[in-house]
Design an enzyme around this catalytic site. Structure first.
Site, mmCIF file in Angstrom:
data_model
loop_
_atom_site.group_PDB
_atom_site.id
_atom_site.type_symbol
_atom_site.label_atom_id
_atom_site.label_comp_id
_atom_site.label_asym_id
_atom_site.label_seq_id
_atom_site.Cartn_x
_atom_site.Cartn_y
_atom_site.Cartn_z
ATOM 1 N N ARG A 46 1.239 -14.623 1.583
ATOM 2 C CA ARG A 46 2.239 -13.582 2.502
ATOM 3 C C ARG A 46 1.499 -12.234 2.286
ATOM 4 N NH1 ARG A 46 5.317 -10.308 3.568
ATOM 5 N NH2 ARG A 46 7.457 -11.619 1.978
ATOM 6 N N GLU A 98 0.295 -0.782 0.437
ATOM 7 C CA GLU A 98 0.858 -2.238 -0.303
ATOM 8 C C GLU A 98 -0.615 -2.885 -0.708
ATOM 9 O OE1 GLU A 98 4.219 -3.828 0.972
ATOM 10 O OE2 GLU A 98 5.027 -1.989 1.744
ATOM 11 N N HIS A 117 10.489 -15.447 -3.027
ATOM 12 C CA HIS A 117 10.579 -14.182 -2.774
ATOM 13 C C HIS A 117 11.062 -14.411 -1.405
ATOM 14 C CE1 HIS A 117 10.423 -9.903 -1.263
ATOM 15 N NE2 HIS A 117 9.281 -10.318 -0.714
ATOM 16 N N HIS A 155 7.995 -12.816 -5.721
ATOM 17 C CA HIS A 155 7.473 -11.504 -5.760
ATOM 18 C C HIS A 155 7.220 -11.050 -7.371
ATOM 19 C CE1 HIS A 155 7.519 -7.037 -5.073
ATOM 20 N NE2 HIS A 155 7.837 -7.058 -4.407
ATOM 21 N N ARG A 176 -0.155 -10.683 -4.131
ATOM 22 C CA ARG A 176 1.178 -10.394 -5.097
ATOM 23 C C ARG A 176 0.851 -12.127 -6.012
ATOM 24 N NH1 ARG A 176 5.645 -9.677 -0.691
ATOM 25 N NH2 ARG A 176 4.971 -7.517 -0.284
HETATM 26 C C1 SIN Z 1 8.325 -5.388 -0.547
HETATM 27 O O1 SIN Z 1 8.711 -3.624 -0.358
HETATM 28 O O2 SIN Z 1 7.718 -5.548 -2.198
HETATM 29 C C2 SIN Z 1 8.741 -6.052 -0.337
HETATM 30 C C3 SIN Z 1 8.116 -6.264 1.110
HETATM 31 C C4 SIN Z 1 6.783 -7.559 1.991
HETATM 32 O O3 SIN Z 1 7.607 -8.745 1.137
HETATM 33 O O4 SIN Z 1 6.191 -7.727 2.125
#
Ligand code: SIN
Length: 533
Positions: free
Chosen positions: A380, A119, A345, A234, A278
Site C-alpha cells: 500500500r 510521504e 502494520h 512499517h 515502504r
Molecule cells: C505513517 O504515518 O507512517 C503511517 C501512515 C500509513 O500507514 O499510511
C-alpha cells in the site's frame, strides 16, 4: 401515511467503527436504510484513531489525479487493480471535502492553505494532516460525533462471532455481547468494517483490537479471500518499549535513516532512499539490522533544523504525539538519532470485493482494511488507507439501499467453501500448547518481513497442530485467538503458494517477480521534474 419503500425497510448491520464503518453507516442511513453499527469496544476505539501521517488526495491545483494513480500503482508493485485505483484517486478529493464539512480541521499554514505533507513513494506532497500527527484521531472524532447525532443505532462491546447464512445469503450476525451472552441480529445486509490483523505478529503498530475477526468470520462463512500473503511492515517504530509508530511523515520532512555508525544506508537499496516504497525501506532496515546482529538502526531528526531549540520546537509542533512518546521513553530526538525497527502494520489482502464492497456472498459487504478491493496490490502507498476507508465506505453505503431494492443482492464473482470450526480438543494439554504470544512469535520469525519455504513450512506444521486441538472458545479473547489462528493458517498457505518476491511478500529463496513493477521512475525524480516545470 405512505408505506415505507423497500430501501427504507432495508436493515444494514455494520461491524466496526473505524473510518470505513462510520462512513458506510452514515451513507447508508442517508439513503434510507435502517442501520445498526456494532463494535467490539467503544465506538472511538478503532485503528483509525492511531493513524498519524494523514490522508492522501489530489487537493492542490498543481497536483494531478494521474500522478496519484501512478504512484499508487507503482507502490503496489504491479499488482494493484487499475480500476480500483482510479476509483480511489478520482473519488478521494470529494470524500476528503466531506470530512472537512464534518469539521475535520486539517492543518493550514499562515496563508490559510492546507499544509502539504510528503510521504514515501509519493511524487507530490499531497498528504493532508490534522493536529500535526493526529490525523486519525481528528477524523474518528468528527465521524463519531456525526454518527451519534444520526439515526444509526450503536451497539458497543458486541463481538462478531459468526455470520448467519440462510439459503446461501448472509442474513445476520451472531454476537457475543459484553463478553457474557450471545445474541443474533438479523439484517438484510451485513457490512464488515472490522479492520486488519496486526495482532498476528509479535511486533505491530496496531491496537490490540486488530484481530482479523471479520476476515475469519467471512472465511468460515465461505466468502472468498485473497492476497493474505501481502502484509505490510512499517519501517519505523520505536525500538524502545512497545512498537510505537514513528510516522513516515518524519522522513517526508527530511529525517534520515542511519546505521549504528551513522552511515545513511537506504540509498543502497533504492534511488529514493528513505522515501522509497515502504516494503523496500523496511527490508533495507531489516538487512542492516541483520548486519549489526539485530541491533536497531536510527532515525535522525537532528537534520531537520539547524539548532537544537529550533528542532525541539519544530518536532513538538509538527509531531506532537510522536514527540510525547519519544520523550516518555527517555529519548530526545532533537538532540540525537532515535533507535527504530520495522513492525507489522497493514494487511493488503482480505475479503474479496467488487468496487462497491460486495463480497462473493450475497448480502455481505466488506470495506476498509478487511476488504481486498485490489487497490493496494502487493504494497500500500502511504496514507492511502484512510482514503480507502472513506471512498469505498461511501460507495458501499450508497448502494446497499438500491441493492436491497433489486431483491437479488448482487455479489461479486468468486467461490470459496465454508470452513467449519474444528471440534474442541479432547486433550487439554494439547490445547494448552497454543497461546497468542506463541502464535505472534511464530509468525514474526517464520512469516514476517522476509520468508522462505523452510520457515513457512515449519510455521504451517505448528499451526496445523494447534488448529487440530483447539480450546473451546468461550470469551471474546478466545474467539479472537481462534480468528488469529485461522488467519495465520491462511496467510502462511498463501505465502507458500506465492513462490516469488513481490511487494511486501519477500522470499529469500525466490527471485523478484517479473510483475514487481520497480522499473518505474523514482518518485523523487518525478517530484524534482514537477518542481522544475
Ligand atoms: C505513517 O504515518 O507512517 C503511517 C501512515 C500509513 O500507514 O499510511
Amino acid at each position: 401515511m405512505t408505506a415505507p419503500t423497500v430501501a427504507q425497510r432495508a436493515h444494514a448491520v455494520v461491524v466496526g467503527s473505524g473510518i470505513a464503518g462510520l462512513t458506510v453507516a452514515l451513507h447508508a442511513v442517508e439513503h434510507g436504510c435502517r442501520v445498526t453499527l456494532v463494535t467490539k469496544d467503544v465506538l472511538e476505539h478503532a485503528n483509525t484513531r492511531y493513524a498519524q501521517g494523514g490522508i492522501a488526495g489530489v487537493m492542490f491545483d498543481d497536483d494531478r489525479t494521474a500522478d496519484h494513480e501512478r504512484d499508487t500503482l507503482t507502490a503496489g508493485a504491479g499488482l494493484a487493480d487499475p480500476e480500483a485505483v482510479r476509483v480511489l484517486v478520482e473519488e478521494g478529493p470529494a470524500r476528503i471535502r466531506e470530512l472537512i464539512d464534518l469539521g475535520v480541521g486539517f492543518d493550514r499554514g499562515a496563508d490559510g492553505d492546507f499544509v502539504k505533507g510528503l510521504e514515501a513513494a509519493h511524487s507530490y506532497p499531497r498528504i493532508l494532516h490534522a493536529g500535526g500527527d493526529a490525523t486519525g484521531t481528528a477524523i474518528e472524532k468528527a465521524l463519531v460525533a456525526r454518527l451519534r447525532a444520526s439515526r444509526v443505532r450503536v451497539v458497543e462491546h458486541a463481538f462478531l462471532i459468526d455470520l448467519v447464512l440462510t439459503d446461501g445469503r448472509v442474513t445476520g450476525v451472531d454476537l457475543l455481547v459484553e463478553d457474557e451472552h450471545r445474541e443474533r441480529v438479523e439484517a438484510d445486509a451485513i457490512v464488515l468494517a472490522t479492520g486488519g490483523a496486526g495482532e498476528l505478529y509479535a511486533h505491530s503498530t496496531n491496537p490490540a483490537v486488530a484481530t482479523g475477526d471479520g476476515i475469519a468470520a467471512a472465511i468460515r462463512a465461505g466468502a472468498a479471500v485473497a492476497d493474505l500473503e501481502f502484509f505490510q511492515f512499517h519501517p519505523t517504530v520505536l525500538a524502545v518499549g512497545d512498537s510505537f509508530l514513528v510516522s513516515e511523515a518524519v522522513r517526508g520532512e527530511g529525517a534520515t535513516l542511519v546505521d549504528e555508525h551513522g552511515r545513511r544506508f537506504a540509498f543502497d537499496a533504492h534511488p529514493d532512499g528513505e522515501l522509497a516504497p515502504r516494503d523496500v525501506v523496511s527490508r533495507a532496515i531489516a538487512q542492516q539490522m541483520e548486519a549489526q546482529d539485530g541491533r536497531p538502526v536510527f532515525l535522525d531528526a537532528t537534520v531537520l533544523r539547524p539548532t537544537y531549540d529550533e528542532r525541539r520546537a519544530f518536532l513538538a509542533r509538527r509531531f506532537p504525539t510522536i514527540d510525547r512518546a519519544v520523550r516518555d521513553r527517555g529519548l530526545d530526538w532533537a538532540a540525537a538519532p532515535i533507535p527504530v525497527t520495522p513492525a507489522a502494520h497493514y494487511l493488503m489482502g482480505g475479503v474479496v470485493t467488487d468496487l462497491f464492497g460486495r463480497t462473493t456472498l450475497p448480502g455481505l459487504y466488506a470495506v476498509g482494511e478487511v476488504a481486498r478491493t485490489g487497490v493496494h496490490g502487493a504494497n500500500r502507498l502511504a496514507s492511502n488507507s484512510l482514503l480507502e476507508g472513506a471512498v469505498f465506505g461511501a460507495r458501499a453505503g450508497d448502494v446497499i439501499a438500491s441493492d436491497a431494492a433489486t431483491g437479488i443482492w448482487p455479489a461479486t464473482e468468486g467461490f470459496a467453501a465454508p470452513v467449519a470450526r474444528p471440534a474442541p480438543a479432547t486433550d487439554a494439554a494439547a490445547a494448552a500448547a497454543f497461546s497468542r504470544a506463541a502464535l505472534q512469535e511464530l509468525l514474526w520469525e517464520d512469516a514476517g518481513l522476509v520468508r522462505d519455504e523452510t520457515g513457512l513450512g515449519r510455521a504451517a506444521g505448528v499451526l496445523a497442530t494447534w488448529r487440530a486441538q483447539p480450546r473451546e472458545p468461550r470469551t471474546e479473547h478466545d474467539f479472537e485467538d481462534e480468528n488469529l489462528l485461522l488467519l495465520a493458517v491462511r496467510l502462511v498457505d498463501a505465502a507458500r503458494e506465492r513462490r516469488e518476491s513481490v511487494g511486501a511478500h519477500h522470499r529469500r529463496d525466490a527471485g523478484q517477480s517479473e510483475n514487481a513493477g520497480r522499473g518505474i521512475p523514482s518518485s523523487t525524480a518525478l517530484r524534482q521534474e514537477a518542481l522544475a516545470c
